[in-house]
Motif scaffolding. Structure first.
Motif, PDB file in Angstrom:
ATOM      1  N   ASP A  25      17.262  42.538  65.054  1.00 23.84           N
ATOM      2  CA  ASP A  25      18.700  43.723  64.691  1.00 23.84           C
ATOM      3  C   ASP A  25      19.711  43.765  64.164  1.00 23.84           C
ATOM      4  N   GLY A  26      20.334  42.429  65.420  1.00 18.47           N
ATOM      5  CA  GLY A  26      21.601  41.714  65.163  1.00 18.47           C
ATOM      6  C   GLY A  26      21.512  40.854  63.492  1.00 18.47           C
ATOM      7  N   PHE A  27      20.959  40.173  62.996  1.00 21.10           N
ATOM      8  CA  PHE A  27      20.770  39.630  62.069  1.00 21.10           C
ATOM      9  C   PHE A  27      20.791  40.958  61.403  1.00 21.10           C
ATOM     10  N   ALA A  28      19.460  41.942  60.964  1.00 19.29           N
ATOM     11  CA  ALA A  28      19.752  42.850  59.828  1.00 19.29           C
ATOM     12  C   ALA A  28      21.024  43.891  60.050  1.00 19.29           C
ATOM     13  N   VAL A  82      21.424  58.621  71.161  1.00 20.32           N
ATOM     14  CA  VAL A  82      20.656  57.754  71.094  1.00 20.32           C
ATOM     15  C   VAL A  82      21.410  56.562  71.592  1.00 20.32           C
ATOM     16  N   PRO A  83      20.404  55.600  72.359  1.00 17.97           N
ATOM     17  CA  PRO A  83      21.373  54.549  72.268  1.00 17.97           C
ATOM     18  C   PRO A  83      19.952  53.157  71.777  1.00 17.97           C
ATOM     19  N   ARG A  84      20.470  51.833  71.573  1.00 15.84           N
ATOM     20  CA  ARG A  84      19.607  51.093  70.524  1.00 15.84           C
ATOM     21  C   ARG A  84      18.412  50.536  71.775  1.00 15.84           C
ATOM     22  N   ARG A 105      22.325  55.735  65.688  1.00 14.87           N
ATOM     23  CA  ARG A 105      22.972  54.838  64.701  1.00 14.87           C
ATOM     24  C   ARG A 105      22.304  53.530  64.819  1.00 14.87           C
ATOM     25  N   HIS A 106      20.979  53.541  64.585  1.00 17.70           N
ATOM     26  CA  HIS A 106      20.089  52.371  64.643  1.00 17.70           C
ATOM     27  C   HIS A 106      18.870  52.394  63.896  1.00 17.70           C
ATOM     28  N   SER A 107      18.528  51.026  63.207  1.00 24.43           N
ATOM     29  CA  SER A 107      17.132  51.189  62.238  1.00 24.43           C
ATOM     30  C   SER A 107      16.081  51.067  63.598  1.00 24.43           C
ATOM     31  N   ALA A 147       2.695  57.187  62.500  1.00 19.80           N
ATOM     32  CA  ALA A 147       3.302  56.816  61.927  1.00 19.80           C
ATOM     33  C   ALA A 147       3.438  55.522  62.985  1.00 19.80           C
ATOM     34  N   THR A 148       2.721  53.943  62.533  1.00 17.42           N
ATOM     35  CA  THR A 148       2.789  52.903  63.542  1.00 17.42           C
ATOM     36  C   THR A 148       3.827  50.727  62.793  1.00 17.42           C
ATOM     37  N   TYR A 149       3.649  51.688  61.612  1.00 18.55           N
ATOM     38  CA  TYR A 149       4.156  51.168  61.368  1.00 18.55           C
ATOM     39  C   TYR A 149       5.831  51.116  60.438  1.00 18.55           C
ATOM     40  N   ALA A 150       6.321  50.298  60.574  1.00 24.56           N
ATOM     41  CA  ALA A 150       7.805  50.473  60.486  1.00 24.56           C
ATOM     42  C   ALA A 150       8.434  51.074  58.846  1.00 24.56           C
ATOM     43  N   ARG A 151       8.942  51.852  58.855  1.00 21.98           N
ATOM     44  CA  ARG A 151       9.235  52.197  57.358  1.00 21.98           C
ATOM     45  C   ARG A 151      10.284  51.591  56.350  1.00 21.98           C
ATOM     46  N   PRO A 152      10.664  51.180  55.494  1.00 24.58           N
ATOM     47  CA  PRO A 152      12.322  51.290  55.161  1.00 24.58           C
ATOM     48  C   PRO A 152      13.183  51.854  55.129  1.00 24.58           C
ATOM     49  N   GLY A 153      14.321  51.931  56.343  1.00 25.88           N
ATOM     50  CA  GLY A 153      14.801  53.378  55.798  1.00 25.88           C
ATOM     51  C   GLY A 153      14.844  54.399  56.563  1.00 25.88           C
ATOM     52  N   LYS A 154      13.870  54.370  57.588  1.00 24.32           N
ATOM     53  CA  LYS A 154      13.644  55.093  58.805  1.00 24.32           C
ATOM     54  C   LYS A 154      13.634  55.024  59.631  1.00 24.32           C
TER      55      LYS A 154
END
Length: 177
Positions: A25-28, A82-84, A105-107, A147-154
């Motif tokens: 997450d820090g890298f992203a 909401v915290p990370r 604030r976090h993805s 949905a169980t998989y991460a979606r870009p921008g969501k």
């Protein structure tokens, strides 16, 4: 990573996984370079104690909230930040986390649940996803309708923890807010 654990206690695979996720997450988020990510990942994966892990992620873990209640309800809804990392402990109460109108604030948000009795409900914003593969239960149940998989921008929520007799329901908001 369990911040309440003894500093010299041996770390678990879950602790390492949480630290790896923080580093990713820090890298992203642009807080780590690719070289720094690689060096820290190696240190996190070979860490033996909580001190070792803390040294790798301490500058990335400032956004953590720990909510504990023996009886009664833990409830967050409406306009809340909401915290990370969110750790919830409840022995006999209900837990309701409504993220549909919250400031996020976090993805990715990591939620750790430690529930003995009682249900937990997590309501996600429309389009958000959740992974609850890290939730263990003895007599309870886990239902994820998102949905169980991460979606870009969501938003993606990663839920871990233990529900001895409780049940967990994760769903998206019924109406866009």
């Amino acid at each position: 990573m369990n911040p309440a654990a003894a500093p010299h206690a041996r770390v678990s695979d879950d602790d390492r996984d949480t630290s790896v996720q923080l580093l990713q997450d820090g890298f992203a988020d642009g807080r780590l370079t690719a070289g720094e990510l690689e060096r820290r990942l190696e240190r996190a994966l070979t860490a033996q104690s909580h001190d070792d892990l803390l040294a790798v992620v301490s500058d990335l873990t400032v956004d953590m909230v720990h909510l504990a209640h023996r009886r009664g309800r833990i409830r967050r809804e409406g306009d809340w930040q909401v915290p990370r990392q969110l750790r919830i402990e409840s022995e006999y109460g209900k837990v309701r986390l409504d993220l549909s109108r919250a400031l996020i604030r976090h993805s990715q948000v990591n939620i750790e649940l430690q529930l003995t009795y009682g249900p937990a409900t997590i309501i996600l914003p429309a389009g958000a996803s959740a992974n609850c593969d890290g939730v263990r239960t003895e007599w309870g149940s886990v239902t994820c309708k998102a949905a169980t998989y991460a979606r870009p921008g969501k938003l993606h929520v990663h839920v871990t923890g233990e529900l001895t007799y409780g049940r967990l329901t994760i769903r998206n908001s019924r109406s866009p807010k």
